[in-house]
Design a protein around this motif. Structure first.
Motif, PDB file in Angstrom:
ATOM      1  N   GLN A  23      -5.837  -2.684  -1.324  1.00  0.00           N
ATOM      2  CA  GLN A  23      -6.196  -1.595  -0.419  1.00  0.00           C
ATOM      3  C   GLN A  23      -5.944  -0.241  -1.089  1.00  0.00           C
ATOM      4  O   GLN A  23      -6.763   0.679  -0.992  1.00  0.00           O
ATOM      5  N   ARG A  26      -8.650   0.530  -3.596  1.00  0.00           N
ATOM      6  CA  ARG A  26      -9.902   0.972  -2.966  1.00  0.00           C
ATOM      7  C   ARG A  26      -9.804   2.445  -2.564  1.00  0.00           C
ATOM      8  O   ARG A  26     -10.744   3.217  -2.764  1.00  0.00           O
ATOM      9  N   LEU A  60      -2.171  -3.010   7.342  1.00  0.00           N
ATOM     10  CA  LEU A  60      -3.198  -2.066   6.890  1.00  0.00           C
ATOM     11  C   LEU A  60      -2.510  -0.819   6.369  1.00  0.00           C
ATOM     12  O   LEU A  60      -1.638  -0.252   7.026  1.00  0.00           O
ATOM     13  N   HIS A 148      -9.866   3.651   8.647  1.00  0.00           N
ATOM     14  CA  HIS A 148      -9.189   2.943   7.553  1.00  0.00           C
ATOM     15  C   HIS A 148      -9.429   1.438   7.663  1.00  0.00           C
ATOM     16  O   HIS A 148      -9.678   0.756   6.654  1.00  0.00           O
ATOM     17  N   GLN A 152     -11.382  -0.908   4.843  1.00  0.00           N
ATOM     18  CA  GLN A 152     -10.769  -2.023   4.128  1.00  0.00           C
ATOM     19  C   GLN A 152     -11.333  -3.376   4.543  1.00  0.00           C
ATOM     20  O   GLN A 152     -11.329  -4.325   3.752  1.00  0.00           O
TER      21      GLN A 152
END
Length: 226
Positions: A23, A26, A60, A148, A152
């Motif tokens: 994550q 990215r 997350l 977000h 993801q």
């Protein structure tokens, strides 16, 4: 804003704890760290540290909205090769702030755990959903947190299964809440969206008292530093 009546909601795979490093990469690839005034090393270090303590259900990685606002994140969304966008009548999108009952971690980076799209609340109004989420000890996602998530895990946006982010609201100068509630869904390419934006990820809004069969209410179990 009408959409097709949804079929049986699909089941989303959980975010794996070990995915925090991916994550972070990215976000670095998309330049989010630069937007937030962070170095790539800071993002990687946080993710590495968080992976060691992230809950088993996955988490997350989120950047605080003061550093990475919705207007900067929305264009990074992708679906079928089409970039995301904010609806034209939401020029004040970055003024939608967390509800007073939501305490974001006082840090540039944090984690969200136990994400749920809230499909079972489809056809509820935001006014109905908020107290129900609170009663379940759930916290509604803010708009940037929802973006977000879609960044993801793009599969979280499906035709007829998208979500509102009622953790963010706009407060008027007189102290009352604006009646709009933000949401993330898929454009039909109609009206002011433009035909070329059909199937693109879309940040928009719905009235707090209205119901939509194709929008659930995204929430989390909690927020952690790591």
């Amino acid at each position: 804003m009408s959409e097709t009546v949804p079929a049986v909601p699909s089941v989303l795979p959980a975010l794996a704890p070990a995915a925090l490093g991916a994550q972070a990469e990215r976000l670095i690839e998309w330049g989010v760290h630069e937007t937030a005034g962070l170095s790539a090393a800071e993002l990687r270090t946080f993710a590495e540290s968080a992976e060691a303590s992230a809950p088993g259900g996955g988490a997350l990685l989120a950047v605080h909205p003061d550093l990475a606002p919705a207007s900067a994140l929305a264009p990074l969304l992708r679906r079928d090769g089409k970039p995301g966008f904010v609806v034209s009548d939401m020029t004040d999108v970055d003024l939608f702030a967390p509800l007073e009952t939501i305490a974001l971690p006082d840090a540039p980076l944090y984690l969200l755990t136990g994400l749920d799209r809230g499909d079972e609340m489809a056809d509820w109004s935001p006014d109905e959903a908020l107290p129900a989420l609170v009663a379940r000890a759930r916290t509604p996602l803010t708009l940037t947190e929802g973006i977000h998530w879609a960044l993801q895990q793009p599969a979280v946006l499906e035709r007829n299964h998208c979500f509102m982010t009622i953790g963010s609201r706009l407060r008027k100068p007189n102290g009352t809440l604006d009646a709009r509630t933000p949401a993330v869904w898929i454009s039909n390419g109609t009206g002011r969206d433009g035909r070329e934006r059909r199937d693109a990820p879309k940040v928009g809004w719905c009235w707090a008292g209205n119901r939509h069969t194709w929008l659930g209410f995204a929430s989390a179990a909690g927020r952690l530093l790591h």
